[in-house]
Design a protein around this motif. Sequence first.
Motif, PDB file in Angstrom:
ATOM      1  N   LEU A 169      -5.412 -47.821  23.289  1.00 35.07           N
ATOM      2  CA  LEU A 169      -3.963 -48.003  23.224  1.00 35.07           C
ATOM      3  C   LEU A 169      -3.394 -48.282  24.612  1.00 35.07           C
ATOM      4  O   LEU A 169      -2.554 -49.170  24.787  1.00 35.07           O
ATOM      5  N   ALA A 170      -3.866 -47.549  25.617  1.00 30.58           N
ATOM      6  CA  ALA A 170      -3.383 -47.766  26.985  1.00 30.58           C
ATOM      7  C   ALA A 170      -3.732 -49.163  27.487  1.00 30.58           C
ATOM      8  O   ALA A 170      -2.906 -49.829  28.112  1.00 30.58           O
ATOM      9  N   GLY A 171      -4.939 -49.619  27.194  1.00 32.10           N
ATOM     10  CA  GLY A 171      -5.414 -50.889  27.741  1.00 32.10           C
ATOM     11  C   GLY A 171      -5.043 -52.133  26.963  1.00 32.10           C
ATOM     12  O   GLY A 171      -4.920 -53.211  27.532  1.00 32.10           O
ATOM     13  N   THR A 172      -4.857 -51.987  25.634  1.00 32.84           N
ATOM     14  CA  THR A 172      -4.582 -53.177  24.820  1.00 32.84           C
ATOM     15  C   THR A 172      -3.215 -53.149  24.140  1.00 32.84           C
ATOM     16  O   THR A 172      -2.748 -54.178  23.666  1.00 32.84           O
ATOM     17  N   GLY A 173      -2.617 -51.965  24.017  1.00 35.28           N
ATOM     18  CA  GLY A 173      -1.359 -51.844  23.290  1.00 35.28           C
ATOM     19  C   GLY A 173      -1.550 -51.798  21.785  1.00 35.28           C
ATOM     20  O   GLY A 173      -0.596 -51.886  21.019  1.00 35.28           O
ATOM     21  N   ALA A 174      -2.795 -51.650  21.331  1.00 35.53           N
ATOM     22  CA  ALA A 174      -3.108 -51.576  19.904  1.00 35.53           C
ATOM     23  C   ALA A 174      -4.159 -50.495  19.693  1.00 35.53           C
ATOM     24  O   ALA A 174      -4.789 -50.036  20.640  1.00 35.53           O
ATOM     25  N   ALA A 217     -12.221 -47.168  32.882  1.00 37.26           N
ATOM     26  CA  ALA A 217     -11.956 -48.362  32.071  1.00 37.26           C
ATOM     27  C   ALA A 217     -11.283 -49.471  32.883  1.00 37.26           C
ATOM     28  O   ALA A 217     -11.029 -50.552  32.359  1.00 37.26           O
ATOM     29  N   ARG A 218     -10.955 -49.171  34.132  1.00 37.47           N
ATOM     30  CA  ARG A 218     -10.316 -50.137  35.042  1.00 37.47           C
ATOM     31  C   ARG A 218      -8.969 -50.627  34.508  1.00 37.47           C
ATOM     32  O   ARG A 218      -8.681 -51.829  34.492  1.00 37.47           O
ATOM     33  N   ILE A 219      -8.169 -49.675  34.060  1.00 33.91           N
ATOM     34  CA  ILE A 219      -6.832 -49.990  33.574  1.00 33.91           C
ATOM     35  C   ILE A 219      -5.848 -49.578  34.665  1.00 33.91           C
ATOM     36  O   ILE A 219      -5.795 -48.405  35.043  1.00 33.91           O
ATOM     37  N   GLY A 220      -5.078 -50.535  35.144  1.00 34.72           N
ATOM     38  CA  GLY A 220      -4.118 -50.252  36.201  1.00 34.72           C
ATOM     39  C   GLY A 220      -2.901 -49.510  35.675  1.00 34.72           C
ATOM     40  O   GLY A 220      -2.460 -49.734  34.549  1.00 34.72           O
ATOM     41  N   TYR A 221      -2.347 -48.634  36.496  1.00 32.29           N
ATOM     42  CA  TYR A 221      -1.172 -47.864  36.104  1.00 32.29           C
ATOM     43  C   TYR A 221      -0.386 -47.446  37.337  1.00 32.29           C
ATOM     44  O   TYR A 221      -0.890 -47.502  38.465  1.00 32.29           O
ATOM     45  N   ALA A 222       0.832 -47.023  37.096  1.00 27.94           N
ATOM     46  CA  ALA A 222       1.700 -46.498  38.154  1.00 27.94           C
ATOM     47  C   ALA A 222       2.557 -45.390  37.563  1.00 27.94           C
ATOM     48  O   ALA A 222       2.766 -45.339  36.345  1.00 27.94           O
ATOM     49  N   ASP A 223       3.067 -44.521  38.428  1.00 28.46           N
ATOM     50  CA  ASP A 223       3.976 -43.475  37.970  1.00 28.46           C
ATOM     51  C   ASP A 223       5.206 -44.113  37.339  1.00 28.46           C
ATOM     52  O   ASP A 223       5.673 -45.167  37.781  1.00 28.46           O
ATOM     53  N   PHE A 253       1.180 -48.271  32.068  1.00 30.75           N
ATOM     54  CA  PHE A 253       0.008 -49.111  32.263  1.00 30.75           C
ATOM     55  C   PHE A 253       0.438 -50.543  32.558  1.00 30.75           C
ATOM     56  O   PHE A 253       1.284 -51.109  31.855  1.00 30.75           O
ATOM     57  N   ALA A 254      -0.151 -51.112  33.602  1.00 32.30           N
ATOM     58  CA  ALA A 254       0.298 -52.388  34.144  1.00 32.30           C
ATOM     59  C   ALA A 254       0.254 -53.530  33.137  1.00 32.30           C
ATOM     60  O   ALA A 254       1.226 -54.276  33.001  1.00 32.30           O
ATOM     61  N   ASP A 255      -0.833 -53.695  32.425  1.00 29.51           N
ATOM     62  CA  ASP A 255      -0.993 -54.868  31.564  1.00 29.51           C
ATOM     63  C   ASP A 255      -0.295 -54.756  30.213  1.00 29.51           C
ATOM     64  O   ASP A 255       0.026 -55.766  29.595  1.00 29.51           O
ATOM     65  N   THR A 256      -0.070 -53.541  29.726  1.00 29.12           N
ATOM     66  CA  THR A 256       0.462 -53.367  28.375  1.00 29.12           C
ATOM     67  C   THR A 256       1.852 -52.744  28.321  1.00 29.12           C
ATOM     68  O   THR A 256       2.488 -52.782  27.269  1.00 29.12           O
ATOM     69  N   ALA A 257       2.307 -52.149  29.408  1.00 29.78           N
ATOM     70  CA  ALA A 257       3.571 -51.386  29.449  1.00 29.78           C
ATOM     71  C   ALA A 257       3.537 -50.186  28.498  1.00 29.78           C
ATOM     72  O   ALA A 257       4.563 -49.625  28.165  1.00 29.78           O
ATOM     73  N   ALA A 258       2.327 -49.791  28.055  1.00 29.74           N
ATOM     74  CA  ALA A 258       2.191 -48.538  27.314  1.00 29.74           C
ATOM     75  C   ALA A 258       2.405 -47.407  28.308  1.00 29.74           C
ATOM     76  O   ALA A 258       2.319 -47.605  29.528  1.00 29.74           O
ATOM     77  N   THR A 259       2.689 -46.220  27.804  1.00 23.55           N
ATOM     78  CA  THR A 259       2.909 -45.074  28.674  1.00 23.55           C
ATOM     79  C   THR A 259       2.053 -43.891  28.228  1.00 23.55           C
ATOM     80  O   THR A 259       1.669 -43.781  27.064  1.00 23.55           O
ATOM     81  N   ALA A 260       1.784 -43.014  29.174  1.00 22.03           N
ATOM     82  CA  ALA A 260       1.129 -41.731  28.894  1.00 22.03           C
ATOM     83  C   ALA A 260       2.051 -40.644  29.440  1.00 22.03           C
ATOM     84  O   ALA A 260       2.572 -40.761  30.547  1.00 22.03           O
TER      85      ALA A 260
END
Length: 162
Positions: free
Chosen positions: A8-13, A107-113, A127-134
């Motif tokens: 979900l974090a990396g693909t948005g699905a 998993a090499r998924i970029g993210y920022a606070d 998460f940079a590529d998907t705009a999903a959040t944790a």
Amino acid sequence: MMNLLIELAGTGAVGPIHGGMTLAEATAVLGPGHPHPAIRLLGGKADGYPHRWDSLYLTFTRDRVSSIKLEPWPGHTFSVPSPLAPEGGPYESTVTKQEFLAAVDEARIGYADDEHLTSGDQTAIRFADTAATALFAEIDDKILPGRPGCYLLAVSKHFEVA
């Protein structure tokens, strides 16, 4: 469980579940969910309320998935319908922030606070590529006796619905 959170974090699905699909399409894959009480009360007039399949929540706006959320609640169990977790379950769902970030880094998924969702004992990343959040929170001894710390509460992705 971690593989679904990372997906979900990396693909948005999550597997075949994606933004924009209809409630009928989702239930064909997942089976019947548990609609929010407002949906039962208002029927077709209810918009923007979630349907729940154990630890998976799908929000529908104008009959389209507008949000996907997975909730690995600390101290509880995590389960999703078998089409998403063919290896079985339920799983113990306590995931520390450190464990989750290590998996994201692997998993090499970029993210920022994400300062917009951060306040008090709650922190978030986007998460940079998907705009999903944790979303994470400090959990005390009252909730998790002997294991206070910062834990993952949810990974979610919101979609624009036309």
